[in-house]
Design a protein around this motif. Structure first.
Motif, mmCIF file in Angstrom:
data_model
loop_
_atom_site.group_PDB
_atom_site.id
_atom_site.type_symbol
_atom_site.label_atom_id
_atom_site.label_comp_id
_atom_site.label_asym_id
_atom_site.label_seq_id
_atom_site.Cartn_x
_atom_site.Cartn_y
_atom_site.Cartn_z
ATOM 1 N N LYS A 177 -0.562 -2.691 -8.473
ATOM 2 C CA LYS A 177 0.100 -1.392 -8.384
ATOM 3 C C LYS A 177 -0.230 -0.719 -7.059
ATOM 4 O O LYS A 177 -1.361 -0.778 -6.583
ATOM 5 C CB LYS A 177 -0.354 -0.507 -9.552
ATOM 6 N N ASN A 178 0.774 -0.096 -6.462
ATOM 7 C CA ASN A 178 0.640 0.658 -5.211
ATOM 8 C C ASN A 178 0.441 -0.223 -3.982
ATOM 9 O O ASN A 178 0.007 0.267 -2.928
ATOM 10 C CB ASN A 178 -0.505 1.676 -5.287
ATOM 11 N N TYR A 179 0.799 -1.508 -4.069
ATOM 12 C CA TYR A 179 0.690 -2.385 -2.904
ATOM 13 C C TYR A 179 2.069 -2.920 -2.500
ATOM 14 O O TYR A 179 2.924 -3.181 -3.353
ATOM 15 C CB TYR A 179 -0.231 -3.570 -3.191
ATOM 16 N N THR A 201 -0.516 -3.833 2.195
ATOM 17 C CA THR A 201 -0.753 -2.405 2.415
ATOM 18 C C THR A 201 -0.817 -1.663 1.086
ATOM 19 O O THR A 201 0.024 -1.884 0.208
ATOM 20 C CB THR A 201 0.381 -1.806 3.282
ATOM 21 N N LYS A 202 -1.804 -0.804 0.953
ATOM 22 C CA LYS A 202 -1.893 0.052 -0.223
ATOM 23 C C LYS A 202 -1.364 1.427 0.136
ATOM 24 O O LYS A 202 -1.787 2.021 1.142
ATOM 25 C CB LYS A 202 -3.339 0.166 -0.723
ATOM 26 N N ARG A 204 0.452 5.180 -1.790
ATOM 27 C CA ARG A 204 0.922 5.885 -2.994
ATOM 28 C C ARG A 204 2.444 5.857 -3.075
ATOM 29 O O ARG A 204 3.029 6.001 -4.157
ATOM 30 C CB ARG A 204 0.408 7.331 -2.993
ATOM 31 N N ALA A 206 4.276 3.258 -2.552
ATOM 32 C CA ALA A 206 4.744 1.895 -2.792
ATOM 33 C C ALA A 206 5.690 1.794 -3.985
ATOM 34 O O ALA A 206 6.668 1.045 -3.960
ATOM 35 C CB ALA A 206 3.548 0.959 -2.987
ATOM 36 N N TRP A 226 -8.225 -11.221 0.257
ATOM 37 C CA TRP A 226 -6.899 -11.183 -0.375
ATOM 38 C C TRP A 226 -6.474 -12.619 -0.584
ATOM 39 O O TRP A 226 -6.556 -13.439 0.324
ATOM 40 C CB TRP A 226 -5.906 -10.419 0.515
ATOM 41 N N TYR A 237 -4.482 0.641 4.658
ATOM 42 C CA TYR A 237 -4.488 1.777 3.736
ATOM 43 C C TYR A 237 -3.627 2.867 4.354
ATOM 44 O O TYR A 237 -4.008 3.493 5.346
ATOM 45 C CB TYR A 237 -5.925 2.251 3.484
#
Length: 253
Positions: A177-179, A201-202, A204, A206, A226, A237
């Motif tokens: 989630k959020n990536y 990339t993370k 919010r 995404a 990763w 980030y």
């Protein structure tokens, strides 16, 4: 005890012939010195043989000629190499372009340049087409490939830095989630060999993004494990992700 076997033709280099040699010599290991005029994609090993390591050695005095006329053969030779040693670099002033060309074809391999005095550290901060001392390092569309390759190689240079660039969104149900991955299409060998180059990339934002959407990303660079990197690599980030106009050109090296 060692045995040297010469293979005169690619037609002779078959799994059956290799098995005959295995039965004849019962080797502990097999070292293959490859003919640079043969396409390595055509190599077929016996089913129970495992490729342990691949090292490519390049004579840089003839590299330009090889790239211009035989790039597919070069790509086949280096794409799976763990180490690419580029020797005879004496007199070559700018090696950074050669590094980008090789790294685009061999992203997980180590590239080493050598001259008659030994290994060369070929690129300095001041040679990069962006300002490494800026609070936010602006990566232009033309500099994306340079940044991508250098960022993979130089953790000491980029860790903790904030960058801003424009890229296309890639999302997958397999991502946490959020990536997502913002990236660009790149020509690594020829038009038939296009690769998507981007870092996980993370953000919010995404969850609201769609694959193939173009965005401007401002993010801090970290280096973490990763699974797709098969080890540690750049993880971004995001501080902001905003819609952007598409970039039509592909990344070239």
């Amino acid at each position: 005890k060692t045995a040297g076997i010469f293979i005169e033709s690619m037609d002779e280099l078959t799994p059956e012939r290799l098995l005959e040699l295995e039965l004849l010599y019962n080797p502990e290991r097999v070292l293959i010195e490859w003919n640079g005029m043969w396409n390595q994609d055509d190599l077929q090993l016996p089913d129970d043989w495992r490729l342990y390591q691949q090292i490519t050695i390049i004579d840089m005095s003839t590299f330009d000629l090889y790239v211009a006329n035989m790039k597919p053969l070069l790509y086949a030779m280096i794409k799976n190499s763990e180490l690419v040693i580029c020797n005879r670099c004496d007199g070559i002033e700018d090696l950074s372009g050669y590094r980008r060309t090789l790294k685009s074809m061999c992203q997980r391999g180590e590239i080493v340049f050598e001259d008659s005095e030994g290994e060369i550290d070929e690129i300095a901060d001041e040679d990069l087409p962006y300002d490494m001392s800026a609070d936010v390092i602006a990566i232009s569309p033309e500099a994306y490939g340079i940044w991508y390759i250098d960022c993979m190689d130089r953790r000491d240079r980029y860790e903790g830095k904030i960058v801003e660039f424009t890229a296309m969104v890639l999302k997958s149900p397999e991502f946490p989630k959020n990536y997502f991955v913002p990236g660009r299409m790149a020509m690594t060998c020829c038009e038939a060999d296009m690769t998507f180059l981007g870092f996980v990339t993370k953000a919010r934002e995404a969850k609201d993004l769609q694959t193939k959407q173009w965005v401007k990303v401002r993010a801090r660079i970290a280096y973490e494990f990763w699974k797709d990197y098969e080890g540690e690599g750049p993880v971004l980030y995001a501080e902001s992700v905003q819609p952007a106009e598409p970039i039509r050109d592909v990344v070239q090296f």
